[in-house]
Each structure stands twice: as C-alpha cells, then as structure tokens.
Design a protein around this motif. Sequence first.
Motif, PDB file in Angstrom:
ATOM      1  N   UNK A 409      -5.893 -11.458  10.903  1.00 32.53           N
ATOM      2  CA  UNK A 409      -7.130 -10.853  10.413  1.00 32.53           C
ATOM      3  C   UNK A 409      -7.734 -10.057  11.576  1.00 32.53           C
ATOM      4  N   UNK A 410      -8.186  -8.817  11.293  1.00 35.80           N
ATOM      5  CA  UNK A 410      -8.816  -7.979  12.316  1.00 35.80           C
ATOM      6  C   UNK A 410     -10.317  -7.892  12.046  1.00 35.80           C
ATOM      7  N   UNK A 411     -11.097  -8.418  12.980  1.00 40.73           N
ATOM      8  CA  UNK A 411     -12.552  -8.448  12.853  1.00 40.73           C
ATOM      9  C   UNK A 411     -13.156  -7.318  13.694  1.00 40.73           C
ATOM     10  N   UNK A 412     -13.960  -6.481  13.035  1.00 40.60           N
ATOM     11  CA  UNK A 412     -14.633  -5.399  13.749  1.00 40.60           C
ATOM     12  C   UNK A 412     -15.779  -5.979  14.572  1.00 40.60           C
ATOM     13  N   UNK A 413     -15.702  -5.821  15.880  1.00 35.28           N
ATOM     14  CA  UNK A 413     -16.627  -6.530  16.760  1.00 35.28           C
ATOM     15  C   UNK A 413     -18.077  -6.095  16.595  1.00 35.28           C
ATOM     16  N   UNK A 414     -18.323  -4.838  16.400  1.00 36.21           N
ATOM     17  CA  UNK A 414     -19.703  -4.365  16.374  1.00 36.21           C
ATOM     18  C   UNK A 414     -20.424  -4.718  15.089  1.00 36.21           C
ATOM     19  N   UNK A 415     -19.720  -4.689  13.944  1.00 41.10           N
ATOM     20  CA  UNK A 415     -20.371  -4.975  12.661  1.00 41.10           C
ATOM     21  C   UNK A 415     -19.962  -6.330  12.086  1.00 41.10           C
ATOM     22  N   UNK A 416     -19.004  -7.001  12.728  1.00 44.82           N
ATOM     23  CA  UNK A 416     -18.530  -8.335  12.340  1.00 44.82           C
ATOM     24  C   UNK A 416     -17.942  -8.357  10.925  1.00 44.82           C
ATOM     25  N   UNK A 427     -10.430   7.892  -0.649  1.00 44.69           N
ATOM     26  CA  UNK A 427     -11.325   9.013  -0.992  1.00 44.69           C
ATOM     27  C   UNK A 427     -10.673  10.394  -0.924  1.00 44.69           C
ATOM     28  N   UNK A 428      -9.750  10.633   0.005  1.00 45.83           N
ATOM     29  CA  UNK A 428      -9.118  11.949   0.139  1.00 45.83           C
ATOM     30  C   UNK A 428      -7.681  11.896  -0.361  1.00 45.83           C
ATOM     31  N   UNK A 429      -6.871  11.028   0.235  1.00 48.76           N
ATOM     32  CA  UNK A 429      -5.486  10.851  -0.209  1.00 48.76           C
ATOM     33  C   UNK A 429      -5.491   9.805  -1.313  1.00 48.76           C
ATOM     34  N   UNK A 430      -5.877  10.223  -2.516  1.00 49.33           N
ATOM     35  CA  UNK A 430      -6.148   9.235  -3.575  1.00 49.33           C
ATOM     36  C   UNK A 430      -4.902   8.617  -4.194  1.00 49.33           C
ATOM     37  N   UNK A 431      -3.711   9.022  -3.738  1.00 49.71           N
ATOM     38  CA  UNK A 431      -2.499   8.332  -4.196  1.00 49.71           C
ATOM     39  C   UNK A 431      -2.276   7.058  -3.381  1.00 49.71           C
ATOM     40  N   UNK A 432      -3.047   6.901  -2.286  1.00 46.09           N
ATOM     41  CA  UNK A 432      -2.999   5.673  -1.489  1.00 46.09           C
ATOM     42  C   UNK A 432      -4.228   4.826  -1.800  1.00 46.09           C
ATOM     43  N   UNK A 433      -4.237   3.610  -1.248  1.00 50.85           N
ATOM     44  CA  UNK A 433      -5.365   2.717  -1.459  1.00 50.85           C
ATOM     45  C   UNK A 433      -6.409   2.879  -0.353  1.00 50.85           C
ATOM     46  N   UNK A 434      -7.634   2.587  -0.724  1.00 47.22           N
ATOM     47  CA  UNK A 434      -8.750   2.654   0.223  1.00 47.22           C
ATOM     48  C   UNK A 434      -8.664   1.507   1.226  1.00 47.22           C
ATOM     49  N   UNK A 435      -9.033   1.793   2.474  1.00 47.05           N
ATOM     50  CA  UNK A 435      -9.164   0.781   3.511  1.00 47.05           C
ATOM     51  C   UNK A 435     -10.636   0.721   3.904  1.00 47.05           C
ATOM     52  N   UNK A 436     -11.192  -0.464   3.944  1.00 48.89           N
ATOM     53  CA  UNK A 436     -12.612  -0.616   4.243  1.00 48.89           C
ATOM     54  C   UNK A 436     -12.812  -1.778   5.207  1.00 48.89           C
ATOM     55  N   UNK A 437     -14.072  -2.030   5.564  1.00 52.97           N
ATOM     56  CA  UNK A 437     -14.448  -3.217   6.339  1.00 52.97           C
ATOM     57  C   UNK A 437     -15.355  -4.059   5.439  1.00 52.97           C
ATOM     58  N   UNK A 438     -15.061  -5.365   5.347  1.00 53.93           N
ATOM     59  CA  UNK A 438     -15.710  -6.187   4.317  1.00 53.93           C
ATOM     60  C   UNK A 438     -15.926  -7.600   4.846  1.00 53.93           C
TER      61      UNK A 438
END
Length: 738
Positions: A409-416, A427-438
Amino acid sequence: MDNIKRRHLTSYRKEGYEPVLKFDDKDFKTKEPIQVFSNSFTFSIKLQKNLAKTRAFYNKYYNVIVPLVFTFLSFWSRFYLISLSDIVMWDEAHFGNFASRYLKREFYFDVHPPLGKMIVALAGLLAGYDGSFSFEPATKYPENVNYTVMRLFLASFGAGMVPLAYYTPIFHLFILLLFHSYLDTAYICISRFILLDSLLLFFTYTTVFCLVKFHNQIYKPFSTNWWIWLFMTGISIGCVSSVKWIGLFTTALVGLYTIEDLWNKLGDLDISKVDYLKHWVARIICLIILPILIYVTCFVIHFSILTHTGPGDAQMSSLFQAGLIGNNFLESPLELAYGSRLTLKNMGFGGGLLHSHINQYPGGSEQQQVSCYHHNDINNDWMILKPRKEQMYNNITEVEFVNNGDTIRLLHLNTRRNLHSHEIAAPVTNVHFEVSAYGNETLGDDNDYWVIEVVSDTNTKTNRIRTLTTSIRLRHKVIGCYLRSANRVLPEWGFRQIEVTCDKRNNAKDIYTHWNVERHWNEKLPLGSKVNFKSKFLHNFWHLNVGMYTVNNALIPNPDKEDSISSLPIQWPILEVGLRMSEWADDKVKFFLLGNPIVWWSGTASLVLFFCLLFWYSVRQKRKYIEFSPAEWIHFLYIGKICVIGWLLHYIPFFIMGRVTYLHHYFPALYFSILMAGFIFDHFTVYCNLRAKKIIFGISYASIIIVFWYFKDIAYGINYPSSKLKGRKWLSTWDIVN
C-alpha cells in the motif's frame, strides 16, 4: 604677353565625361601658363571628371558597395540606443537565466533545443558575466552584468539578415527587399534584446540563401559549388532546427523542394541510373544525416556543460540525475524496506514523479487527484506499507525488505491518503481506469493494494527493490491493471500535470508502466555508497526531447485567465495586434512589438495577389495565350513555391497547435511574405521604362522610410508618456496607449 600670338579653340568634345581640348598652337613660343577658361569652368570640368570616376567605381563595385552600405545601416539600426533600458525585458528573464545556468554549469530544462541558448551563454561569457544574476522579470541589471554587450552580440545576428537578403538572388529588386528587412520595426525591436528570435531568423535566412544558391547550380550537378551549397544548406537547417523547433518548418521547405527536384530528375532520361542514385545519396548525407548530427551534437555539448545539479533535474531519468555533481540520490539506502519514505519516478521518456495534492477530480470518482510532476515537491513523497489485514509494520528495530511479488500500500505522506484505483474511466485517457488518492491510514478497501513486479535491475538480479537501478511495475491487486503515465496532459483543473492511469493491458514492454525508486529515506537503513552510475547518452537525449515535446504541448491558453500579450494566428498577417514588451508606466522606457504596417500589409497583399496571378495565367495558358517562355514560367513557379510554401509551412501549423501563441511566432513566416512582396513588385515593374521605375521605386522607398521613421520609437524605446502615441494607433486593436 604681347609675344603670344592669337590662339583659337579649334574643337571641344567629350569622351565619356572628360572634356578634351585641342588648340592651334602654331608660332606658340611662350612658356607662361595660359588661362583659357574661367576658374568656374575649370572647376566644372574637374567636378565632372571626379563624378565620372566615382560613377565608374560605383558601377564596377556595385555588388559590394550596396550590401556594405545596407549592412552598416542595419548594424546601426540594431545597435542604436540598445542600452537605453537597463531593465530585464520580457523573455530576457528566461533566456538570460538559461545563460546563467550554462555559466554555473547547472542543469536546467526548457522546451527549446540548446543551440540558441548556448549562443546566449557565449554572449554572456564574452561580456564577462559570471552567471550570478537571476534575471528576475522587470528588475534592474546590476553593474556586474554587461547587458549591453550581450544585446549587441545577439543584435549582430539580426543585422546579418540584411546582407543575406541582398545575396538571396531570386529576383531583381534587391533594394526593395533590403528596405523591407532593414526597416521593419518588429524585426529591429526583437533583435535588440537577449532573446532567441534574432538567431532563429538569421538561420532561417541562411537556409533560404543556401537553398537558392544550390538551386542556381542545378545544371552543374556534382560540381564543387554544387556540393558546397548542398552541404551549407544541410548545416543551416541543422542550426535553425537546433535553435527552436519551429525551424523544422524551414527544414520541411527544403525537404519539399528536394522531393520535387528528385521527382523531376526521375523523368529525365538523360540522367543515368547511377547518377540518379548519386543524387539520392548526396541529399541523404547532406540534408538528413548532417542536420541530425548537428542537432545531436548540440545536445552532446549541452550535457557536457551542465554537469551540476540544477532546477531541471526532475525532467531527466533518475540515473542521469544521480550522475550530476551535487546530487545526493546515491546517499539513499540501497534496498527498499517497509516503512520507507520514497519518491517514484516513471521511466518512460519524459516521465515525471508520482504526485498527489488536495485537489479533487471534477468528475469521475471526485476523489483526490493523482498525477506525475516534473519538479521536486513535498507532494511527491509516499510511504510504502503492508496491507491492513497483515501485521502493521511497527517494529522499531527490525527491518523487513520489500520483495518482488509483495502486495503493498502506498500512503501519500502530505495528505495521508492511499494510492487507489477502480473501474471508473480516467479523465483524459478514458480507455484506462482512473487513479486517485483515497481513505487514510486506517480507512480504505482492497482497491488500495498493489502488487510489485520486478522488470529488471541494471546492476544485478535480485528479488529486492533497489534504489535507482530496479525497474518495477505496479499491478492493481483487484482489477489487474498497471499503473501508467504516458505524458498525456491534464486540463487546467489538473494544473497541466501529467495524467496517471491504470492500464488494463498487460504489456511488459510498455516503458510507461515502468517505475523506479528515485529517493529513499529510512533511518533504520545505512546510507548508500557513492557508486558511479552512468546513464547512456542516446537515452538521455531521447528522454529530454520527449520531455520538451510534452511540456511544449502543455503550454495552452487558460480560458479562465486573460493573457494580454498573446494573440491568435489569424491576427498576425493583417497586423491586428501588437505586444507590450515592458511595463507601460509613463516614467518607464517602453517597447511595443509591432511591425512596419507598409511591410506587413504589402507582404500579405502580395500573397493574395500571387494566387490571383497564378489562376489568371493558368487560365490564359489553357486558352493558348503565350505570355511566358518555358524557362520564364518555371522561374515564376519556382519563386512562387519558395515564397508561398515557405509562408504556409511557417504559418498554418499555429492554427493546429493547441499551445498559446504570440506575435513573434509569425516572424519566420513574415520573411517569406517579404520575399513575395519583392517578387510581385518585380513582376509588375520589370517591363516599365526607366522613368516609370524611378517614380514607382521612389514612392515605395519613401513610404517604407516615412512610416518607419514615424513608428521608430516603439522599437528604440518610448521614454515619454504613451498618451503622445495616439497618432500611431492606426488600428483600435493596437494597445499602444493607456
């Protein structure tokens, strides 16, 4: 004088301009000088003799005197009052700063190739500049920066355009062409600052000059002059392409000419197959291989100078950065362990650092954005952890290394928040899946989990993940897609950063799904040793060029912000807009980038007129009216193609580009419209009598000179309130008055 007998003037005639006198000197015995004519008449005779000698000298050396005079005037016009403003002007902030980087040998990144900026650095070196000034916009030059010498050096290239225009023999009216090039206020203004445009225009002129010289050797193939001008054309297109990529349009002009030339030779049965093959080989060597070598050599020099770490490091691969002096990547712990803080670098050409920030996607999941960023930033930092269901890493003494095949698991340090993906279109390459921070450290789901797959390691075979050298892929635990970044630029809401997606295709050779650990911090692990890593030049060269292309494509207009100095391509040929190059306060020296209206409007009109003439003559030829000999018609088409195609190649692409555009982007195209104006003028006056030509030429020259003189202050510096320029606001769109 009594003993002097009467003498008679028996004849008076002229041979050229010299009077020849004959006397009847019979019984002439005196040795005293005789004054036959008055002093005034004697002076007149001497004056005529001197004028005759001067005219003969001028006629003999016409082709040297005229370009020398105009070259002198051109240098004067570029050098005059060049140090009037001691403020960092417009894009001097960029290119002066790049010169500083060269002199300090610090690596930087820019969207333009390096040749022009290295010449700017050479100007700084010749001026005794040490690279210590930051060239902040609108700041005053300090005493240790001889900005005058730097400007003079670059203005010399702008001045060099005039003799090149004279010696580009495509039609008879050299002087008219010189007046257009010499007295255009936009060309003068842009040449007087520490910018790349004078260099770009100079090499554009040299390319057309060499191409025309080569064309004139068309009936002497493989002669010494033929080889010289073919070789010089290749050098010139190599240089113009190495200053700015817009120079590739000039290269395209040479390419189209070459294709047509070889096509015509294919139908010439007098040329043997061996000679035809030689033509191909000669052009491949001189017009393809040679320019590429020049372009690549510029990057070789670029990399050899910039050996220290600098602000452009993050655009390059991790291995390249590790080899820069002052970089501390090699001090990172060698092998990655759970609990480590790290940055991940995409290994694709032009790849950035995995990044996130508090802003959310405007659509899709509306979760926190994840992107790639090309600058060092705290939002690039992540922590590698085990899945929640497994024992959390909290042992303060033991170290557990990350291995191939581990689920992490990769945790974003600044926003946790956790690196996350799901079956929502990107959003742009819509044939791929979205990657987000959650989620956060305790809240989340299985979509936060990724499986590490080792691709290779440059030094050894290992199951562990090593800093810098190990290439990995991150496969989503649930969906099976792979983390990917392929230089697609996000819209304004994504700050023009690079899109990160999850690709459903399992293509192990797709380098844009490859990542490496660039920085690594872990107090429990020893610091790495300073091993001398060497990245390959061709990889670095290609990586940097892809990065230049990606960032250049991201320079698109922001619809939410007004850019007061940008303009649209449709506005350029009619000179609808100008450009303020400085602050517009009354107490400041101001510069307004605006062309000589006579030069610009006549150039545009001549392009339209040429198409009308081409249609007219083509119709008349169909009706069997013979107005040209075959040679004259070929010449008419040759000049027209050079001017029109050159103009179209340098102008039309800006309608296709998404990037923001400015008036100076039209300057190379303007050169071809100037050529066309001279050609059309020549076409309509070639059969006029001498008196008519003098009248027409006089009106043309006077118009250009008068308008130039009226507008000259916008190029040389307006050191008075702009309200006094109201008379010069010929169009309401000229933002010349506050």
